[in-house]
Design a protein around this motif. Structure first.
Motif, PDB file in Angstrom:
ATOM      1  N   SER A 555       0.688  -1.336  -0.138  1.00  0.00           N
ATOM      2  CA  SER A 555      -0.045   0.053   0.006  1.00  0.00           C
ATOM      3  C   SER A 555       0.744   1.037  -0.144  1.00  0.00           C
ATOM      4  O   SER A 555       0.551   2.345  -0.561  1.00  0.00           O
ATOM      5  CB  SER A 555      -0.931  -0.048   1.087  1.00  0.00           C
ATOM      6  N   PHE A 556       2.029   1.219   0.645  1.00  0.00           N
ATOM      7  CA  PHE A 556       2.956   2.361   0.813  1.00  0.00           C
ATOM      8  C   PHE A 556       3.251   2.548  -0.766  1.00  0.00           C
ATOM      9  O   PHE A 556       3.369   3.810  -1.071  1.00  0.00           O
ATOM     10  CB  PHE A 556       3.932   1.916   1.765  1.00  0.00           C
ATOM     11  N   LEU A 557       3.796   1.583  -1.081  1.00  0.00           N
ATOM     12  CA  LEU A 557       4.410   1.734  -2.674  1.00  0.00           C
ATOM     13  C   LEU A 557       3.341   2.420  -3.526  1.00  0.00           C
ATOM     14  O   LEU A 557       3.861   3.199  -4.390  1.00  0.00           O
ATOM     15  CB  LEU A 557       5.141   0.631  -3.162  1.00  0.00           C
ATOM     16  N   SER A 558       2.142   1.797  -3.499  1.00  0.00           N
ATOM     17  CA  SER A 558       1.190   2.375  -4.420  1.00  0.00           C
ATOM     18  C   SER A 558       0.892   3.861  -4.215  1.00  0.00           C
ATOM     19  O   SER A 558       0.175   4.255  -5.274  1.00  0.00           O
ATOM     20  CB  SER A 558      -0.261   1.265  -4.232  1.00  0.00           C
ATOM     21  N   ASP A 559       1.112   4.210  -3.008  1.00  0.00           N
ATOM     22  CA  ASP A 559       0.956   5.801  -3.079  1.00  0.00           C
ATOM     23  C   ASP A 559       1.781   6.715  -3.166  1.00  0.00           C
ATOM     24  O   ASP A 559       1.732   7.856  -3.281  1.00  0.00           O
ATOM     25  CB  ASP A 559       0.999   6.046  -1.219  1.00  0.00           C
ATOM     26  N   GLN A 560       2.969   6.165  -3.862  1.00  0.00           N
ATOM     27  CA  GLN A 560       4.224   6.824  -4.330  1.00  0.00           C
ATOM     28  C   GLN A 560       4.379   7.243  -5.560  1.00  0.00           C
ATOM     29  O   GLN A 560       3.876   6.563  -6.338  1.00  0.00           O
ATOM     30  CB  GLN A 560       5.620   6.166  -3.833  1.00  0.00           C
ATOM     31  N   PRO A 561       5.128   8.292  -5.910  1.00  0.00           N
ATOM     32  CA  PRO A 561       5.231   8.788  -7.119  1.00  0.00           C
ATOM     33  C   PRO A 561       5.963   7.614  -8.014  1.00  0.00           C
ATOM     34  O   PRO A 561       7.064   6.977  -7.487  1.00  0.00           O
ATOM     35  CB  PRO A 561       5.927  10.030  -7.260  1.00  0.00           C
ATOM     36  N   GLU A 562       5.676   7.444  -9.354  1.00  0.00           N
ATOM     37  CA  GLU A 562       6.266   6.385 -10.012  1.00  0.00           C
ATOM     38  C   GLU A 562       7.702   6.464  -9.975  1.00  0.00           C
ATOM     39  O   GLU A 562       8.501   5.434  -9.746  1.00  0.00           O
ATOM     40  CB  GLU A 562       5.861   6.363 -11.515  1.00  0.00           C
ATOM     41  N   PRO A 563       8.555   7.655 -10.310  1.00  0.00           N
ATOM     42  CA  PRO A 563       9.862   7.547 -10.487  1.00  0.00           C
ATOM     43  C   PRO A 563      10.607   7.214  -9.189  1.00  0.00           C
ATOM     44  O   PRO A 563      11.758   6.907  -9.022  1.00  0.00           O
ATOM     45  CB  PRO A 563      10.146   9.109 -10.665  1.00  0.00           C
ATOM     46  N   TYR A 564       9.889   7.266  -7.922  1.00  0.00           N
ATOM     47  CA  TYR A 564      10.392   6.843  -6.662  1.00  0.00           C
ATOM     48  C   TYR A 564      10.664   5.387  -6.565  1.00  0.00           C
ATOM     49  O   TYR A 564      11.367   4.917  -5.445  1.00  0.00           O
ATOM     50  CB  TYR A 564       9.659   7.548  -5.318  1.00  0.00           C
ATOM     51  N   LEU A 565       9.674   4.909  -7.282  1.00  0.00           N
ATOM     52  CA  LEU A 565       9.380   3.452  -6.623  1.00  0.00           C
ATOM     53  C   LEU A 565      10.649   2.241  -6.749  1.00  0.00           C
ATOM     54  O   LEU A 565      10.821   1.604  -5.742  1.00  0.00           O
ATOM     55  CB  LEU A 565       8.206   2.776  -7.707  1.00  0.00           C
ATOM     56  N   PRO A 566      11.708   2.523  -7.853  1.00  0.00           N
ATOM     57  CA  PRO A 566      12.652   1.638  -7.911  1.00  0.00           C
ATOM     58  C   PRO A 566      13.595   1.857  -6.522  1.00  0.00           C
ATOM     59  O   PRO A 566      13.979   0.746  -6.092  1.00  0.00           O
ATOM     60  CB  PRO A 566      13.584   2.010  -9.167  1.00  0.00           C
ATOM     61  N   PHE A 567      13.843   3.142  -6.178  1.00  0.00           N
ATOM     62  CA  PHE A 567      14.673   3.254  -4.984  1.00  0.00           C
ATOM     63  C   PHE A 567      13.773   2.672  -3.851  1.00  0.00           C
ATOM     64  O   PHE A 567      14.418   1.907  -3.030  1.00  0.00           O
ATOM     65  CB  PHE A 567      15.017   4.759  -4.660  1.00  0.00           C
ATOM     66  N   LEU A 568      12.626   3.297  -3.656  1.00  0.00           N
ATOM     67  CA  LEU A 568      11.968   3.157  -2.309  1.00  0.00           C
ATOM     68  C   LEU A 568      11.602   1.366  -1.990  1.00  0.00           C
ATOM     69  O   LEU A 568      11.664   0.955  -1.196  1.00  0.00           O
ATOM     70  CB  LEU A 568      10.476   3.584  -2.072  1.00  0.00           C
ATOM     71  N   SER A 569      11.277   0.741  -3.208  1.00  0.00           N
ATOM     72  CA  SER A 569      10.726  -0.734  -3.223  1.00  0.00           C
ATOM     73  C   SER A 569      11.966  -1.448  -2.781  1.00  0.00           C
ATOM     74  O   SER A 569      11.944  -2.309  -1.767  1.00  0.00           O
ATOM     75  CB  SER A 569      10.483  -1.209  -4.489  1.00  0.00           C
ATOM     76  N   HIS A 570      13.440  -1.161  -3.039  1.00  0.00           N
ATOM     77  CA  HIS A 570      14.498  -1.603  -2.310  1.00  0.00           C
ATOM     78  C   HIS A 570      14.826  -1.227  -1.066  1.00  0.00           C
ATOM     79  O   HIS A 570      15.035  -1.878  -0.023  1.00  0.00           O
ATOM     80  CB  HIS A 570      15.863  -1.231  -3.010  1.00  0.00           C
ATOM     81  N   PHE A 571      14.673  -0.012  -0.662  1.00  0.00           N
ATOM     82  CA  PHE A 571      15.077   0.740   0.640  1.00  0.00           C
ATOM     83  C   PHE A 571      14.039   0.025   1.600  1.00  0.00           C
ATOM     84  O   PHE A 571      14.506  -0.295   2.629  1.00  0.00           O
ATOM     85  CB  PHE A 571      14.967   2.129   0.476  1.00  0.00           C
ATOM     86  N   ILE A 572      12.818  -0.272   1.398  1.00  0.00           N
ATOM     87  CA  ILE A 572      11.888  -0.640   2.380  1.00  0.00           C
ATOM     88  C   ILE A 572      12.030  -2.241   2.722  1.00  0.00           C
ATOM     89  O   ILE A 572      11.629  -2.732   3.887  1.00  0.00           O
ATOM     90  CB  ILE A 572      10.391  -0.402   2.201  1.00  0.00           C
ATOM     91  N   GLU A 573      13.042  -2.731   2.020  1.00  0.00           N
ATOM     92  CA  GLU A 573      13.279  -4.092   2.229  1.00  0.00           C
ATOM     93  C   GLU A 573      14.641  -4.320   3.314  1.00  0.00           C
ATOM     94  O   GLU A 573      14.994  -5.222   3.887  1.00  0.00           O
ATOM     95  CB  GLU A 573      13.792  -4.892   0.991  1.00  0.00           C
TER      96      GLU A 573
END
Length: 1284
Positions: A555-573
């Motif tokens: 849910s957190f990722l689905s709320d984020q702007p598209e360009p942020y996703l590659p970084f954030l999806s790695h970082f929250i792991e």
């Protein structure tokens, strides 16, 4: 332990915990330091010798026990160093850090200088070593053997090294030989160290420099040195939060300040230096690698640089904290720690003249290598960029430029000097230089003032800023004269200069950190909404920590702007993020962790100011707004001193002690330094952090009393995964301890493997298990990619643990290449087919496809033939992805490791891959991944060429299995189609190469109706991807030919992925239950044959099927875009919308054979359209309402367009096309009433037909209208040749 009772009451809020002196122990004499890498070819002056802790005060502090070995090793990481009077003997400064098991840190600040050796034994020992050396190496030129600097230069900067050969030798005779006791004076290094709970780097540096100055200056200090040391140990408190404190060194006052509760925590290491050394671009990349918990190795000749960059990077992580091994200065004796298969941040001191290629690094697949002295950085291969990186770099560059620093970096910082002995002409220019560029670090390099610096000096004279700094210096009790270039002036200005330098440093530090902090405040502004609070109390939460989901990542990722996703999806792991969320959850029951408190405060403040709609999903860059205030807060504290500590005073010392001897650090009186005063007003204050620590200690002690000791171990483990490996134990380096450390690594790797595979499974299966009617659960492509990337990292770390010799950047790929070479050699020797090792998979002969071999080597060759992948790390990752997609990862790795001779050759005994039991468990965890379907190879390598094999299966028992016409086929997938390919006559199998089509969706199959036998009854088409082995079945069960069935010469067939047969699964060692499928209704066999077979669904079943089909389409659009499967299957596949509507229209349809000719639903549609058109011409439609007339025209237009297409798609194909186009253009609900109103309906439908029931039709219309909210797009293969 005498001091542990009285001296420690105040320890938590004392400025310094210990004062330490390290140097040569005259009792034991010269001991070579084997661990530091003894080199007997080197001249004795260049060798390393063991240092000792000569004294430390107090004896012990209760919550910070003194670790003698660690302190000795870090004070003098390279051991003792000797010089003669002919060598440069500049004092050096460096800092270090000790991380304790609970993650808390202690800082050490070290001033190293040279002292004359007075012991005749040591002088004669050195002389003897020289005689032996010269005897053994007669060829070596004695002057060259010692002309360059000794090991102490490790502390000096690289510039010092560069100058050493030219400027080092100043004496005459010594230049000829190494050391001659009769002629030369011998000097040895000695270190003074302060150990403090907080990083007050500048204050400690000045204090130690003043102590040293007291020893070297011509006149004795005002008070005995004991007074100053006692004062700093016992009478100087930590400044309270948000306040500044002045205390007194030997000659000048020293000021330090501490940030307030809402400000960023204390960080005193000059960030400006880190940025100048690396440049903004490099530093941001290094920061990103740190955020993603890669392995980071800093490399420099200068210890202080290692520390400055390491501390700089970790302070920028706010509000997160580095959770893994953190050793900014790795002593030479701990080099084996680079083998650690875990994320780490370590600093390695580079020897003079060695470059990176000489370094034997065990693994580089996931390594970020930072060569500080050469201002360059080697990055791991593919890692996501930091969000808004260009804007971020621009903002940081502007801050640096406002302080006169170049954002490019790379220029080694211009050095300043610490205020030491009386100034030499060289140090004058140093003083001026430091005035010009005062924020930069001590590099100890001499030289004259260049033209540029002179210009800067002139510019600074009479400058307004300087007047303010002068006023500031005055307040701190230092008189600053007019700025001039004379030596006397330089000395006078020392205090003012340091005050000015510190103010600039502090302001630059805080502004750079604010820019980083504001990025996180923006990115995680509403992280709280996604924290899952599930436990009733702390105890139960700690016990079940590992089983719980603490953060709703999807849910957190689905709320984020598209360009942020590659970084954030790695970082929250990362562990860093997990710990941050854990702290958030624990703050329900405990005091908030300090960093979290500051961060939450900032988010609340931002919310207050940002009353308008929250800036969610906007990827616009938001600049930091608090730069000015943050710098002002610090300036105010330093301008207005809040507290002054007690002045140093005479102590109750024995007479005759504290004797001053010029040039030698005195032997201090232990009894006066062992304990502090007992009546201090702040001695009983303890900090909340300390209380929290005590509470945690009591909590764990209370648990230990519990009989289930194992539980307690888990609870502490749960608190932090891998914290026990934060810092290698520096004190004990026995083989047993090293073995135990390696064992910890092995256990850690296994645990990480268990956690990762479990997380991958839960993510994959936790979503709706049955999607699109064929058991394929799917998670966001992005999140899945992140998890797979972290699995690849883990495998690389496992494969690089305990390597004998490193070859290439990827340890896994290197092992595979060794394996490949051996197997191919064996195959040649046996002169067998090259894939003799592959097991033959059970033939799918019933389905007409020859079997495919399971071959590790074949999969390697596929990867090797992919020109797109250029590196070894890339190949290893591609191979892992391919094996995972084929559900062969565990089996392949098992086969790779079954060659034990090879494993023994490549790995040391303690390596993970040679621990039998752990290896078995590891393979078992990987085996569990076979329970789910991955497309991680197909979906990532979208541009590669893939060989496909297609087989057309006719219905054999009928004579017309062969046809005389020319058949063709076109295969389409999610990424494109193959184009139309002619099939050679009477050959039912073909192979073709084509750019990756992704998951296959449809096959168009047709023929040109030529020759005598132009009819063809096809059962199905099978297509297999020859690399991944995925096989798709496209059922047909219909005739292709004029005058037979519905007269179709081409059909669009909808595919389904076949689950591998049970035997195949058995071959892979995984007996997972077969994927659940919806019951197969053989709908695509023509409706006539359905009725002939007596299969008639009831009206309730038909309505349910329509509801289900529409529901599936709606669910499809409710998923994140990356998760959606194929819409074509939902429209035209089994249980699709077309089939359900076909059944609806077929209910009660009079399909008897009138004059032996079959009637199709399309015949009804055509007749209805013909009726409408004729009614329109006669004017009957004129009376109808305008929208009705428009709808009527649209239906006629669509039907005519479909009829006039050049494609021979047959009547059922045409009906399918009409439904698809109607769904796409939102016209179906409008067309239905027209067909129902048509008078023809009475002639062609029975009275009981669903189409003639008003309420049922209205219900159908409202169900179809729910599809209007969604953008339905049709695959090109469906609408080819339709002109609307």
């Amino acid at each position: 332990m005498s001091g542990s009772t009285t001296g420690s009451g105040a320890a938590p809020c004392r400025f310094a915990h210990y004062f330490v002196i390290c140097g040569i122990d005259t009792e034991t004499g010269l001991e070579p330091d084997e661990l530091a890498g003894e080199n007997l070819e080197q001249s004795p002056l260049k060798r390393t010798f063991k240092s000792k802790v000569l004294a430390h005060y107090p004896e012990n502090v209760e919550w910070n026990p003194f670790d003698q070995d660690a302190v000795n090793m870090l004070c003098m990481p390279k051991g003792l160093s000797f010089r003669t009077q002919a060598d440069l003997r500049e004092p050096q400064f460096h800092s270090f850090i000790i991380t304790r098991e609970d993650g808390s840190r202690t800082y050490g600040f070290v001033h190293t200088f040279y002292e004359e050796v007075t012991s005749p034994q040591i002088c004669s020992a050195m002389q003897t070593l020289y005689q032996m050396h010269n005897a053994e190496n007669p060829s070596s030129n004695p002057s060259s053997s010692s002309s360059s600097s000794s090991s102490m230069d490790s502390l000096a900067s690289s510039m010092d090294e560069a100058d050493s050969s030219s400027s080092q030798r100043v004496g005459g005779g010594a230049g000829m030989g190494g050391y001659d006791a009769s002629r030369d004076t011998l000097y040895v290094s000695k270190a003074l160290c302060l150990i403090t709970p907080m990083p007050f780097m500048h204050a400690c540096r000045h204090f130690l420099a003043q102590l040293h100055r007291a020893v070297t200056s011509a006149s004795p200090p005002p008070l005995p040195l004991e007074s100053y040391i006692h004062n700093v140990l016992y009478e100087v408190p930590l400044p309270p939060p948000g306040r500044s404190l002045k205390f007194h060194g030997v000659y000048e006052p020293i000021v330090c300040q501490r940030p307030g509760p809402g400000e960023l925590p204390l960080a005193d290491f000059p960030l400006g230096v880190a940025f100048s050394l690396l440049g903004v671009e490099n530093l941001v990349q290094l920061f990103t690698c740190t955020m993603l918990e890669m392995q980071i190795l800093l490399y420099s000749q200068d210890y202080q640089r290692l520390m400055t960059v390491a501390e700089g990077i970790t302070t920028l992580l706010f509000p997160f904290q580095w959770q893994h091994v953190y050793v900014p200065i790795l002593p030479a004796s701990l080099r084996h720690f680079l083998d650690a298969p875990v994320p780490y941040l370590m600093g390695l001191q580079s020897k003079e003249g060695t470059d990176r290629s000489k370094l034997e690094l065990p693994q580089e697949a996931n390594l970020c290598f930072v060569d500080i002295d050469n201002h360059c950085i080697d990055l791991p291969e593919d890692f996501p960029q930091f969000p808004n990186k260009p804007d971020f770099i621009k903002e940081l560059s502007e801050v640096l430029q406002s302080y006169g620093l170049s954002p490019q970096g790379g220029a080694p910082p211009v050095p300043t000097t610490s205020t030491t002995s009386s100034p030499s002409p060289g140090s004058v220019s140093k003083g001026l230089r430091s005035l010009a560029l005062s924020e930069l670090e001590d590099d100890g390099r001499n030289g004259n003032l260049g033209g540029e610096e002179r210009a800067v000096l002139e510019l600074l004279q009479g400058n307004a800023t300087l007047e303010r700094l002068r006023a500031l210096a005055k307040r701190t009790g230092v008189e600053v004269g007019r700025m001039d270039g004379s030596a006397g002036g330089a000395q006078q200005q020392a205090g003012g200069r340091t005050a000015a330098e510190e103010l600039r440093n502090a302001k630059l530090n805080v502004q750079l950190r604010e820019v980083f902090a504001s990025r996180f405040t923006t990115m995680f502004a509403d992280y709280e909404a996604f924290v899952i609070q599930s436990a009733p109390d702390l105890e139960s939460w700690l016990t079940n920590r590992e089983q719980m989901h603490n953060f709703d990542k999807a849910s957190f990722l689905s709320d984020q702007p598209e360009p942020y996703l590659p970084f954030l999806s790695h970082f929250i792991e990362t562990q860093m993020f997990a710990t941050f969320i854990d702290n958030k959850i624990m703050s329900q029951w405990e005091d908030k962790e300090p960093l979290l408190r500051v961060f939450d405060g900032r988010i609340d403040k931002a919310r207050l100011y940002n009353v308008r709609a929250p800036s969610l999903r906007s990827s616009n860059y938001q600049r930091c707004t608090v730069l000015k205030e943050s710098a002002q807060a610090i300036e105010q504290r330093l301008m207005k001193i809040d507290h002054t500590a007690i002045h140093p005073h005479l102590l109750d010392m024995k007479i005759g002690q504290g004797k001053y001897e010029h040039g030698f650090f005195p032997k201090l009186q232990a009894d006066v330094l062992a304990t502090g005063p007992t009546n201090n007003k702040w001695s009983n204050r303890t900090t909340t952090a300390q209380r929290r620590k005590d509470r945690y200690r009591h909590h764990t002690e209370h648990l230990t009393l519990d009989n289930d000791v194992k539980e307690q171990k888990y609870m502490q483990e749960a608190r932090s995964l891998g914290k026990s490996l934060r810092q290698p134990k520096l004190s004990d380096l026995s083989p047993a301890v090293i073995a135990q450390t390696n064992w910890k690594f092995v256990e850690g790797l296994l645990k990480e493997c268990r956690m990762k595979t479990k997380r991958m499974l839960v993510e994959k299966m936790g979503r709706e298990a049955v999607e699109l009617g064929h058991g394929e659960a799917n998670i966001t492509g992005l999140e899945e990619n992140t998890l797979i990337a972290s699995l690849c990292d883990l495998l690389e770390r496992i494969w690089s643990h305990g390597l004998q010799v490193k070859q290439g950047k990827s340890a896994l790929w290197s092992h595979l290449l060794h394996y490949q070479a051996r197997e191919e050699k064996l195959a040649e020797q046996q002169a067998l087919s090259p894939v003799s090792n592959g097991e033959r998979r059970k033939s799918e002969s019933s389905l007409g496809l020859p079997s495919i071999r399971v071959s590790l080597l074949q999969d390697m060759r596929h990867i090797q033939s992919m020109g797109e992948i250029k590196t070894e790390v890339g190949r290893a990752r591609a191979w892992i992805r391919l094996s995972l997609e084929k559900k062969l990862l565990s089996q392949h790795l098992k086969q790779l490791l079954s060659r034990q001779a090879l494993a023994k050759k490549l790995y040391k005994r303690y390596a993970f891959l040679r621990c039998e039991e752990e290896k078995e468990q590891f393979l078992f965890h990987l085996l569990s991944l076979n329970a789910v379907d991955y497309f991680c190879f197909t979906s990532v390598f979208t541009t590669i060429m893939i060989p496909y094999r297609a087989v057309i299966l006719p219905i054999k028992k009928l004579s017309n299995a062969m046809t005389t016409s020319n058949p063709w086929v076109c295969v389409s997938g999610e990424l494109g189609d193959s184009g139309i390919m002619q099939i050679p006559k009477n050959v039912l199998e073909m192979t073709f190469d084509c750019q990756n089509l992704g998951k296959l969706t449809t096959v168009q199959l047709g023929h040109d109706n030529s020759g005598l036998l132009a009819k063809w009854l096809v059962d199905c088409v099978m297509v297999r991807n020859e690399i991944t082995g995925h096989t798709y079945k496209f059922p047909c069960g219909r005739w292709l030919g004029k005058g037979v069935d519905d007269g179709s010469l081409e059909r669009v067939l909808i595919g389904e992925l076949l689950a591998p047969s049970a035997e195949e699964d058995y071959g892979r060692g995984c007996r997972t239950p077969p994927a659940q499928r919806s019951p197969s209704q053989t709908r695509r066999i023509s409706i006539i044959s359905l009725t002939a077979r007596g299969y008639k669904p009831t009206s309730a079943q038909i309505q349910e099927a329509i509801g289900e089909a529409v529901n599936n389409i709606i669910k499809h659009f409710h998923k994140p875009e990356k998760e959606r499967g194929s819409l074509t299957i939902l429209l035209c596949g089994e249980c699709g919308l077309v089939g359900a509507l076909e059944q609806f229209f077929h209910h009660g349809f009079k399909s008897a054979r009138l004059f032996q000719k079959t009637v199709f639903v399309w015949d009804f549609v055509e007749k209805a359209v013909a009726f409408m058109e004729s009614a329109d011409q006669m004017g009957d439609l004129q009376e109808t309402a305008e929208p009705m007339g428009m709808t009527c025209h649209s239906l006629c237009r669509y039907v005519n367009a479909i009829n006039s297409t050049t494609r021979n798609i047959g009547k059922d194909g045409k009906f399918q096309l009409l439904v698809c186009l109607g769904a796409r253009d939102r016209l179906l609900p409008q067309w239905l009433p027209l067909l129902v109103e048509c008078p023809l309906i009475q002639r062609m439908y029975e009275d009981s037909a669903l189409l003639r029931e008003r309420t049922t039709v209205n219900a159908l219309i409202s169900v179809l209208e729910t599809l209007h909210d969604f953008p339905i797009t049709l695959e090109a293969s469906l609408v080819k040749g339709i002109d609307l």
